[in-house]
Design a protein around this motif. Structure first.
Motif, mmCIF file in Angstrom:
data_model
loop_
_atom_site.group_PDB
_atom_site.id
_atom_site.type_symbol
_atom_site.label_atom_id
_atom_site.label_comp_id
_atom_site.label_asym_id
_atom_site.label_seq_id
_atom_site.Cartn_x
_atom_site.Cartn_y
_atom_site.Cartn_z
ATOM 1 N N GLU A 1 0.841 -1.184 0.000
ATOM 2 C CA GLU A 1 0.000 0.000 0.000
ATOM 3 C C GLU A 1 0.884 1.243 0.000
ATOM 4 O OE1 GLU A 1 -2.427 -0.490 3.440
ATOM 5 O OE2 GLU A 1 -3.738 -1.980 2.487
ATOM 6 N N GLY A 2 0.383 2.345 -0.558
ATOM 7 C CA GLY A 2 1.128 3.593 -0.595
ATOM 8 C C GLY A 2 0.513 4.617 0.326
ATOM 9 N N ASP A 3 1.343 5.336 1.027
ATOM 10 C CA ASP A 3 0.886 6.369 1.951
ATOM 11 C C ASP A 3 1.855 7.545 1.849
ATOM 12 O OD1 ASP A 3 -0.126 7.901 3.961
ATOM 13 O OD2 ASP A 3 0.409 6.512 5.584
ATOM 14 N N ARG A 4 1.485 8.537 0.987
ATOM 15 C CA ARG A 4 2.321 9.715 0.782
ATOM 16 C C ARG A 4 3.750 9.321 0.394
ATOM 17 N NH1 ARG A 4 0.509 13.636 5.865
ATOM 18 N NH2 ARG A 4 -1.705 13.745 5.314
ATOM 19 N N ARG A 5 3.832 8.476 -0.621
ATOM 20 C CA ARG A 5 5.099 7.987 -1.154
ATOM 21 C C ARG A 5 5.878 7.120 -0.161
ATOM 22 N NH1 ARG A 5 7.704 13.052 -4.593
ATOM 23 N NH2 ARG A 5 5.915 13.357 -5.992
ATOM 24 N N LYS A 6 5.207 6.666 0.862
ATOM 25 C CA LYS A 6 5.841 5.756 1.810
ATOM 26 C C LYS A 6 5.112 4.432 1.744
ATOM 27 C CE LYS A 6 7.213 5.168 6.622
ATOM 28 N NZ LYS A 6 7.200 5.759 7.987
ATOM 29 N N ALA A 7 5.852 3.369 1.431
ATOM 30 C CA ALA A 7 5.234 2.057 1.291
ATOM 31 C C ALA A 7 4.899 1.476 2.654
ATOM 32 C CB ALA A 7 6.177 1.110 0.535
ATOM 33 N N ARG A 8 3.848 0.656 2.673
ATOM 34 C CA ARG A 8 3.468 -0.080 3.874
ATOM 35 C C ARG A 8 2.823 -1.387 3.440
ATOM 36 N NH1 ARG A 8 -1.245 2.536 7.178
ATOM 37 N NH2 ARG A 8 -2.001 0.382 7.294
ATOM 38 N N LEU A 9 2.755 -2.324 4.369
ATOM 39 C CA LEU A 9 2.159 -3.624 4.093
ATOM 40 C C LEU A 9 0.698 -3.631 4.511
ATOM 41 C CD1 LEU A 9 4.984 -6.012 5.402
ATOM 42 C CD2 LEU A 9 4.688 -5.114 3.079
#
Length: 616
Positions: A434-442
């Motif tokens: 998943e993307g969150d303000r150009r920061k990836a997360r699972l």
């Protein structure tokens, strides 16, 4: 022992059956009575011929030769003979094995004998399907001792330049019918001396003594030496033809088989006949065995990570389960604490469920007790109080030992690193990026990569975890790819050997690589570590698939060639375990910590390794 075989009695008369099974032989000086069909006097070299298969297979022959060695224990008893009147053709062996099943032969080295038997090609398995080479031998044998105290033929001395550097003609297909070229190819050289006496002197051991009472030595000490005394396997096209397996014909009640580590020396003369074994290839069956000199190989200890460095290790703990004894847990824990300097994160391979192989189909898949005992042992050894994360597999779905429900998992030190827990991860749910303000997360953490894909059939599914170290996110992928089971041996009759298991690993590598690409598409600077037992070599298509495009870098390739190994198999120091990183990590320091694979006394059959870096 790996060379033991089942006794066989093939069609013959009652007299032959009695001779072969009861160990009866004619009295000295009395010729054995051949059965129907009539035995034909035949030199050994005519039986062996100029290819791998005897031109006289199935025929009844009579051989006059000298006994050179006996095998008096196991299910494949018998004796070797060698013709003292050799021909001048280097392709034809003068040695031959006489198979007596479970019967101990009443002959001794130096006996001159007349042997009547049927020529056979023995395969260790179904001759229609096995990739192993055959052994030419005599079965349904009768023998007469005609003289005692005869001097056996002199053993062929094997030195650094004796065996050719090339393994075999390639592509060769089935090489059994090809004329032997012992001056050009190593496999042909050994086949041309099948059953003959050979000897080595003061040779270096390139692997530890095995549980099957085997030693592996090199006859070519300058061939791809490792930094610690082994022989490194560098490529499919670069086989180590100097490696020779040694087993003992001396009953262990008379002389226990020696215990040895890589880099030790087998001193003095070791000699005996040559035999093909489907495990390890051509083998010197020693009736004269040298002494092992301990050259003092020590287990390595890596440095501790610095305060700003994150240390991520990978360790295959060889089917660890809660039913294992305290010693195994203690030794593995000592390796984590002392030799690996207590890494911040450890990816584990071969964690079994809480009752291991004791419960097949019993519904037990949890590994909490296994991991509790392991983390308790680490703390008792002076290490941190690790926590763990893992996902229980579907029962029986992930390969490995039946009932063990093998899986990968994470240990982590909560005093140094935080695990980001996101609910929803289970055996069948695929983790998403998943993307969150150009920061990836699972989407889930921990989570499994595409667990429903056919590439993971009967194989461990990769586990992804999201960690935070000093405010920086790090994604770690723990892996244990499909095994090499079913691949043909490098010393077998099919050349080049087929590697059918490779296709599954290539597909697995592609799925892991696709997942990493998704992470990097959201954050090009993401800190990604892909680690584990990939069951493949640095030069394999599997690793090429993982590293295509350069987004992931294999750290094994950064080591000097003499240090690229984490496992020892059939005398080859080779790589199965890997650590790969993305471009995000900085100040990278990588180490393979040799504490197991080179030693006879092992906590696991794999060496752990780790990477230290500063996350971006």
């Amino acid at each position: 022992m790996s060379s033991q075989r089942r006794a066989r009695i093939t069609g013959s008369t009652v007299l032959t059956v009695l001779v072969a099974t009861l160990g009866v032989s004619a009295a000295p000086g009395v010729a054995a009575e051949p059965n129907s069909p009539e035995a034909v006097p035949t030199p050994v070299h005519e039986i062996q011929g100029t290819t791998r298969l005897s031109p006289l297979e199935g025929e009844r022959v009579s051989v006059e030769a000298v006994v050179t060695a006996t095998r008096t224990f196991g299910s494949s008893r018998g004796f070797w003979v060698q013709d003292p009147r050799p021909d001048d053709d280097p392709r034809t062996s003068e040695g031959l094995f006489v198979f007596t099943g479970r019967t101990t032969p009443d002959v001794a080295p130096g006996d001159a004998v007349t042997v009547v038997g049927t020529v056979a090609e023995y395969y260790p398995g179904d001759p229609a399907t096995t990739a192993a080479q055959s052994t030419t031998e005599l079965v349904d044998a009768e023998w007469t001792v005609t003289a005692r105290g005869t001097r056996p033929p002199e053993a062929l001395a094997i030195g650094p330049d004796t065996v050719p550097d090339a393994l075999t003609a390639s592509p060769g297909g089935n090489i059994e019918a090809a004329p032997l070229r012992p001056d050009v190819y190593a496999l042909d050289f050994w086949e041309a001396h099948e059953g003959e006496l050979v000897s080595v002197v003061d040779v270096r051991l390139v692997g530890p003594s095995t549980d099957y009472d085997e030693l592996y030595v090199t006859t070519k000490p300058a061939q791809n030496p490792s930094a610690r005394g082994g022989t490194v396997y560098h490529g499919y096209d670069r086989p180590n033809t100097g490696i020779l397996k040694i087993e003992s014909l001396i009953p262990f009640s008379q002389r226990p088989f020696p215990t040895a580590d890589t880099g030790d020396t087998l001193t003095g003369v070791t000699s005996g006949p040559v035999e093909y074994d489907s495990y390890g290839g051509y083998t010197l069956m020693a009736n004269v065995l040298g002494e092992v000199k301990d050259n003092g190989l020590e287990r390595e200890v890596t440095r501790a990570q610095r305060p700003g460095e994150l240390a991520v290790a990978t360790y295959n703990v060889e089917n660890l389960s809660a039913v294992d004894g305290e010693e195994k847990f203690a030794r593995l824990a000592e390796g984590v604490v002392r030799n690996l300097a207590a890494p911040d994160i450890v990816t584990l391979e071969e964690i079994q469920d809480d009752n291991g192989t004791e419960g097949v189909g019993d519904g037990v898949v949890s590994a909490d007790e296994t991991l509790r005992r392991f983390t308790d042992a680490i703390e008792a050894a002076g290490g941190p109080r690790y926590e763990w994360r893992q996902i229980d597999p579907v029962e029986g779905a992930d390969g490995g030992q039946p009932g063990g429900n093998i899986r990968v998992g994470f240990l982590f030190n909560p005093e140094r690193v935080r695990f980001v827990d996101r609910e929803g991860g289970d055996a069948t749910t695929a983790v998403k990026v998943e993307g969150d303000r150009r920061k990836a997360r699972l989407s889930v953490s921990p989570g499994r990569i595409t667990p429903g894909h056919s590439a993971w059939l009967d194989s461990r599914k990769p586990l992804v975890g999201e960690f935070v170290f000093r405010g920086r996110t790090v994604f770690v992928v723990a892996n244990h790819f499909a095994s090499k089971g079913g691949d043909q041996p490098v010393h077998g009759r099919f050349q080049p050997p087929a590697r059918p298991s490779e296709q599954q690993r290539i597909e697995q590598a592609g799925l892991v690589r696709d997942f990493v690409d998704e992470l990097l598409s959201v954050d090009r600077k993401a800190n990604v570590v892909v680690a584990g037992d990939l069951n493949d070599f640095p030069f394999s298509p599997t690793l090429r698939e993982l590293t295509r495009g350069g987004e992931l870098r294999s750290l094994m390739d950064t080591l000097p060639p003499s240090e690229r190994y984490s496992y020892v198999y059939e005398g080859n120091s080779q790589v199965l375990d890997h650590v790969l990183i993305s471009g995000g990590p900085r100040r990278v320091s990588y180490d393979v910590v040799h504490i197991n694979a080179e030693f006879a006394d092992q906590a696991s059959d794999h060496d752990p390794q780790l990477v230290r870096f500063v996350p971006r």
